[in-house]
Design a protein around this motif. Structure first.
Motif, mmCIF file in Angstrom:
data_model
loop_
_atom_site.group_PDB
_atom_site.id
_atom_site.type_symbol
_atom_site.label_atom_id
_atom_site.label_comp_id
_atom_site.label_asym_id
_atom_site.label_seq_id
_atom_site.Cartn_x
_atom_site.Cartn_y
_atom_site.Cartn_z
ATOM 1 N N ALA A 106 -8.945 -7.445 -6.453
ATOM 2 C CA ALA A 106 -7.728 -8.045 -5.891
ATOM 3 C C ALA A 106 -7.047 -7.097 -4.914
ATOM 4 N N ALA A 107 -6.967 -5.812 -5.263
ATOM 5 C CA ALA A 107 -6.323 -4.831 -4.391
ATOM 6 C C ALA A 107 -7.116 -4.642 -3.100
ATOM 7 N N ARG A 108 -8.439 -4.577 -3.219
ATOM 8 C CA ARG A 108 -9.264 -4.424 -2.011
ATOM 9 C C ARG A 108 -9.134 -5.645 -1.102
ATOM 10 N N ALA A 109 -9.109 -6.827 -1.684
ATOM 11 C CA ALA A 109 -8.947 -8.044 -0.874
ATOM 12 C C ALA A 109 -7.590 -8.030 -0.175
ATOM 13 N N ALA A 110 -6.555 -7.600 -0.884
ATOM 14 C CA ALA A 110 -5.213 -7.564 -0.305
ATOM 15 C C ALA A 110 -5.097 -6.498 0.788
ATOM 16 N N ALA A 111 -5.793 -5.373 0.621
ATOM 17 C CA ALA A 111 -5.695 -4.267 1.580
ATOM 18 C C ALA A 111 -6.536 -4.492 2.824
ATOM 19 N N GLY A 112 -7.558 -5.331 2.732
ATOM 20 C CA GLY A 112 -8.451 -5.527 3.873
ATOM 21 C C GLY A 112 -9.159 -4.231 4.213
ATOM 22 N N GLU A 113 -9.066 -3.799 5.455
ATOM 23 C CA GLU A 113 -9.717 -2.555 5.908
ATOM 24 C C GLU A 113 -8.866 -1.317 5.617
ATOM 25 N N LYS A 114 -7.645 -1.529 5.150
ATOM 26 C CA LYS A 114 -6.754 -0.394 4.886
ATOM 27 C C LYS A 114 -7.038 0.183 3.502
ATOM 28 N N THR A 115 -6.375 1.257 3.178
ATOM 29 C CA THR A 115 -6.574 1.985 1.930
ATOM 30 C C THR A 115 -5.876 1.300 0.758
ATOM 31 N N VAL A 116 -6.552 1.306 -0.395
ATOM 32 C CA VAL A 116 -5.923 0.925 -1.662
ATOM 33 C C VAL A 116 -5.442 2.220 -2.289
ATOM 34 N N ASN A 117 -4.130 2.341 -2.478
ATOM 35 C CA ASN A 117 -3.541 3.533 -3.075
ATOM 36 C C ASN A 117 -3.411 3.321 -4.570
ATOM 37 N N VAL A 118 -4.158 4.104 -5.334
ATOM 38 C CA VAL A 118 -4.140 4.050 -6.793
ATOM 39 C C VAL A 118 -3.020 4.965 -7.283
ATOM 40 N N LEU A 119 -2.150 4.423 -8.134
ATOM 41 C CA LEU A 119 -1.033 5.181 -8.689
ATOM 42 C C LEU A 119 -1.051 5.077 -10.203
ATOM 43 N N GLY A 120 -0.870 6.198 -10.858
ATOM 44 C CA GLY A 120 -0.842 6.236 -12.317
ATOM 45 C C GLY A 120 -2.057 6.963 -12.866
#
Length: 173
Positions: A102-116
């Motif tokens: 879901a995060a990758r789909a939402a980010a598209g070509e941009k970075t998914v920032n993992v927090l926690g």
């Protein structure tokens, strides 16, 4: 598809949150430019439940309740097995695979920032993490939540960039 980047501000003794998840220790260090470059590359956040509903280092400021203290706005994916009321711009997922997708789909070509810490470790253990970015803050907390809370398989890293106490690594596979 963008990369998965685990990022954190960390005390010199390796803690990203104080005892009980306290983030108040970070307040004197917020407002610098360390997060601005990172925020510009982020397309979505992948966060754990404790990070999502926990203590806010921007408490009492205009940036309270906002990612990067208000320096970023966009989709967030929260990994949790608890139910939450609907929140605009937030998707709740119960599994790591579902959350990363879901995060990758939402980010598209941009970075998914993992927090926690827990989500960062889970992504590393699953071989999904591409990079790690840490800003080492000039404080010793003495206890709390570690950058990687529990030992797991060794994760080999290669230094990509260092500017002052900001470190960025590529995860080697």
């Amino acid at each position: 598809m963008g990369k998965l980047l685990y990022s954190a501000a960390m005390s010199l003794d390796g803690f990203i949150a104080g005892p009980g998840g306290d983030m108040g220790w970070l307040a004197p260090y917020t407002g610098g430019s360390e997060g601005e470059d990172l925020a510009a590359e982020v397309g979505a956040l992948l966060v754990g439940r404790r990070t999502f509903s926990g203590d806010d280092p921007y408490r009492g400021t205009d940036g309270e309740g906002k990612a990067f203290g208000g320096g970023w706005d966009g989709p967030q994916v929260v990994l949790t097995r608890q139910s939450f009321p609907a929140v605009p711009g937030v998707t709740f997922c119960s599994s790591l695979a579902e959350g990363v997708a879901a995060a990758r789909a939402a980010a598209g070509e941009k970075t998914v920032n993992v927090l926690g810490a827990s989500v960062g470790r889970a992504c590393a253990d699953a071989g999904l993490l591409d990079e790690v970015a840490v800003v080492v803050m000039p404080v010793l907390l003495g206890g709390g939540v570690r950058l990687f809370e529990r030992p797991g398989l060794p994760v080999r890293l290669e230094l990509l960039a260092q500017e002052g106490t900001s470190l960025r690594y590529r995860v080697l596979r």
